[in-house]
Design a protein around this motif. Structure first.
Motif, PDB file in Angstrom:
ATOM      1  N   ALA A  33    -136.663 -51.029   5.139  1.00  0.00           N
ATOM      2  CA  ALA A  33    -137.982 -51.602   4.876  1.00  0.00           C
ATOM      3  C   ALA A  33    -137.792 -52.931   4.159  1.00  0.00           C
ATOM      4  N   LEU A  34    -138.565 -53.931   4.564  1.00  0.00           N
ATOM      5  CA  LEU A  34    -138.452 -55.262   3.975  1.00  0.00           C
ATOM      6  C   LEU A  34    -139.738 -55.633   3.248  1.00  0.00           C
ATOM      7  N   SER A  35    -139.600 -56.115   2.027  1.00  0.00           N
ATOM      8  CA  SER A  35    -140.762 -56.551   1.261  1.00  0.00           C
ATOM      9  C   SER A  35    -141.240 -57.888   1.820  1.00  0.00           C
ATOM     10  N   GLY A  36    -142.369 -58.350   1.347  1.00  0.00           N
ATOM     11  CA  GLY A  36    -142.890 -59.642   1.770  1.00  0.00           C
ATOM     12  C   GLY A  36    -142.281 -60.808   1.014  1.00  0.00           C
ATOM     13  N   ALA A  37    -141.417 -60.532   0.033  1.00  0.00           N
ATOM     14  CA  ALA A  37    -140.795 -61.604  -0.750  1.00  0.00           C
ATOM     15  C   ALA A  37    -139.774 -62.344   0.099  1.00  0.00           C
ATOM     16  N   TYR A  38    -139.592 -63.633  -0.169  1.00  0.00           N
ATOM     17  CA  TYR A  38    -138.610 -64.389   0.600  1.00  0.00           C
ATOM     18  C   TYR A  38    -137.187 -63.905   0.347  1.00  0.00           C
ATOM     19  N   LEU A  77    -141.647 -62.808   8.187  1.00  0.00           N
ATOM     20  CA  LEU A  77    -142.239 -63.082   6.877  1.00  0.00           C
ATOM     21  C   LEU A  77    -143.091 -64.346   6.901  1.00  0.00           C
ATOM     22  N   ARG A  78    -142.650 -65.346   7.625  1.00  0.00           N
ATOM     23  CA  ARG A  78    -143.378 -66.619   7.675  1.00  0.00           C
ATOM     24  C   ARG A  78    -144.676 -66.491   8.461  1.00  0.00           C
ATOM     25  N   HIS A  79    -144.634 -65.772   9.584  1.00  0.00           N
ATOM     26  CA  HIS A  79    -145.778 -65.771  10.493  1.00  0.00           C
ATOM     27  C   HIS A  79    -146.625 -64.510  10.462  1.00  0.00           C
ATOM     28  N   ALA A  80    -146.115 -63.422   9.886  1.00  0.00           N
ATOM     29  CA  ALA A  80    -146.849 -62.161   9.986  1.00  0.00           C
ATOM     30  C   ALA A  80    -147.162 -61.510   8.652  1.00  0.00           C
ATOM     31  N   ALA A  81    -146.348 -61.732   7.648  1.00  0.00           N
ATOM     32  CA  ALA A  81    -146.551 -61.037   6.373  1.00  0.00           C
ATOM     33  C   ALA A  81    -147.789 -61.573   5.667  1.00  0.00           C
ATOM     34  N   PRO A  82    -148.627 -60.651   5.141  1.00  0.00           N
ATOM     35  CA  PRO A  82    -149.792 -61.110   4.383  1.00  0.00           C
ATOM     36  C   PRO A  82    -149.328 -61.827   3.113  1.00  0.00           C
ATOM     37  N   ARG A  83    -149.984 -62.892   2.729  1.00  0.00           N
ATOM     38  CA  ARG A  83    -149.611 -63.694   1.574  1.00  0.00           C
ATOM     39  C   ARG A  83    -150.789 -63.827   0.609  1.00  0.00           C
ATOM     40  N   GLY A  84    -150.477 -64.168  -0.595  1.00  0.00           N
ATOM     41  CA  GLY A  84    -151.490 -64.488  -1.589  1.00  0.00           C
ATOM     42  C   GLY A  84    -151.958 -63.287  -2.368  1.00  0.00           C
ATOM     43  N   PRO A  85    -152.819 -63.538  -3.366  1.00  0.00           N
ATOM     44  CA  PRO A  85    -153.264 -62.470  -4.265  1.00  0.00           C
ATOM     45  C   PRO A  85    -154.103 -61.395  -3.584  1.00  0.00           C
ATOM     46  N   ASP A  86    -154.755 -61.723  -2.468  1.00  0.00           N
ATOM     47  CA  ASP A  86    -155.607 -60.750  -1.777  1.00  0.00           C
ATOM     48  C   ASP A  86    -154.874 -60.021  -0.657  1.00  0.00           C
ATOM     49  N   ALA A  97    -143.757 -55.323   4.404  1.00  0.00           N
ATOM     50  CA  ALA A  97    -144.116 -56.453   5.244  1.00  0.00           C
ATOM     51  C   ALA A  97    -143.500 -56.353   6.635  1.00  0.00           C
ATOM     52  N   ALA A  98    -142.285 -55.789   6.711  1.00  0.00           N
ATOM     53  CA  ALA A  98    -141.579 -55.700   7.998  1.00  0.00           C
ATOM     54  C   ALA A  98    -140.526 -54.604   7.916  1.00  0.00           C
ATOM     55  N   TRP A  99    -140.060 -54.187   9.071  1.00  0.00           N
ATOM     56  CA  TRP A  99    -138.983 -53.194   9.188  1.00  0.00           C
ATOM     57  C   TRP A  99    -137.846 -53.822   9.975  1.00  0.00           C
ATOM     58  N   LEU A 100    -136.630 -53.590   9.518  1.00  0.00           N
ATOM     59  CA  LEU A 100    -135.435 -54.024  10.229  1.00  0.00           C
ATOM     60  C   LEU A 100    -134.739 -52.790  10.759  1.00  0.00           C
ATOM     61  N   ALA A 101    -134.419 -52.787  12.035  1.00  0.00           N
ATOM     62  CA  ALA A 101    -133.675 -51.683  12.636  1.00  0.00           C
ATOM     63  C   ALA A 101    -132.434 -52.245  13.317  1.00  0.00           C
ATOM     64  N   LEU A 102    -131.333 -51.516  13.179  1.00  0.00           N
ATOM     65  CA  LEU A 102    -130.068 -51.865  13.827  1.00  0.00           C
ATOM     66  C   LEU A 102    -129.612 -50.662  14.625  1.00  0.00           C
ATOM     67  N   ALA A 112    -133.602 -55.482  15.533  1.00  0.00           N
ATOM     68  CA  ALA A 112    -135.040 -55.528  15.780  1.00  0.00           C
ATOM     69  C   ALA A 112    -135.798 -55.616  14.468  1.00  0.00           C
ATOM     70  N   VAL A 113    -136.815 -56.464  14.437  1.00  0.00           N
ATOM     71  CA  VAL A 113    -137.673 -56.579  13.271  1.00  0.00           C
ATOM     72  C   VAL A 113    -139.108 -56.343  13.721  1.00  0.00           C
ATOM     73  N   SER A 114    -139.769 -55.394  13.073  1.00  0.00           N
ATOM     74  CA  SER A 114    -141.162 -55.060  13.377  1.00  0.00           C
ATOM     75  C   SER A 114    -142.054 -55.610  12.284  1.00  0.00           C
ATOM     76  N   ASP A 115    -143.189 -56.193  12.682  1.00  0.00           N
ATOM     77  CA  ASP A 115    -144.154 -56.695  11.709  1.00  0.00           C
ATOM     78  C   ASP A 115    -145.555 -56.361  12.194  1.00  0.00           C
ATOM     79  N   SER A 116    -146.552 -56.663  11.370  1.00  0.00           N
ATOM     80  CA  SER A 116    -147.926 -56.269  11.682  1.00  0.00           C
ATOM     81  C   SER A 116    -148.689 -57.289  12.526  1.00  0.00           C
ATOM     82  N   SER A 117    -148.062 -58.388  12.879  1.00  0.00           N
ATOM     83  CA  SER A 117    -148.741 -59.422  13.650  1.00  0.00           C
ATOM     84  C   SER A 117    -148.790 -59.072  15.137  1.00  0.00           C
ATOM     85  N   ARG A 118    -149.871 -59.483  15.776  1.00  0.00           N
ATOM     86  CA  ARG A 118    -149.987 -59.318  17.224  1.00  0.00           C
ATOM     87  C   ARG A 118    -149.570 -60.581  17.972  1.00  0.00           C
TER      88      ARG A 118
END
Length: 169
Positions: A33-38, A77-86, A97-102, A112-118
């Motif tokens: 599991a990957l956090s949204g932090a850089y 993380l750049r294009h799909a992870a939610p950012r900001g205080p809200d 923020a994302a999942w990494l699978a090997l 493979a990296v899975s994220d919530s963006s469509r």
């Protein structure tokens, strides 16, 4: 070589062996599991190197896989992870923020990296003077094939297959 979109996990059927056991073709599988932090990009690189070295994958493939995972994670993380205080309020259903699978297969290593963006990735000619925008180009050059799953309400998975040289006897 680009191949997309790929079938989702639910679309894939596994052949049955004579004993009735499903055949997946996997030698090994790991997920993180990957956090949204850089800092998650660095975590993904360390995880990939440790797992692939533990599986006995040769050093050149480990290096390529670490770079591919770095690009896949950075894009997620750049294009799909939610950012900001809200961010937590906007997507409270997200555990990470994302999942990494090997996956290690006879034919190679699947990253493979899975994220919530469509939104699906778009390969564009890189601007050699720009500070960014070469990630998918790097993935395309280092991988045997890459692509993504068909986006749905949970997002998508972007993947890359790296060949593993067969040992010489």
């Amino acid at each position: 070589m680009t191949t997309h979109p790929a079938p989702t996990v639910h679309d894939v059927r596994h052949e049955e062996t004579g004993e009735g056991q499903p055949t997946t073709g996997l030698d090994a599988f790991a997920v993180c599991a990957l956090s949204g932090a850089y800092s998650a990009v660095a975590e993904a690189r360390r995880f990939t190197a440790a797992i692939l070295e533990g599986w006995g994958v040769c050093a050149p493939v480990v290096s390529d896989a670490v770079l591919v995972v770095s690009e896949l994670t950075g894009n997620a993380l750049r294009h799909a992870a939610p950012r900001g205080p809200d961010a937590a309020e906007s997507r409270p259903d997200l555990v990470c923020a994302a999942w990494l699978a090997l996956a290690h297969q006879e034919a190679g290593v699947l990253c493979a990296v899975s994220d919530s963006s469509r939104a699906v990735p778009a390969l564009a000619a890189p601007d050699l003077m720009a500070e960014e925008g070469r990630g998918l180009w790097i993935i395309d050059r280092l991988s045997e094939s890459w692509g993504w799953t068909r986006p749905d309400h949970t997002g998508k998975t972007v993947w890359a297959q790296l060949p593993v040289p067969r040992p010489t006897r």
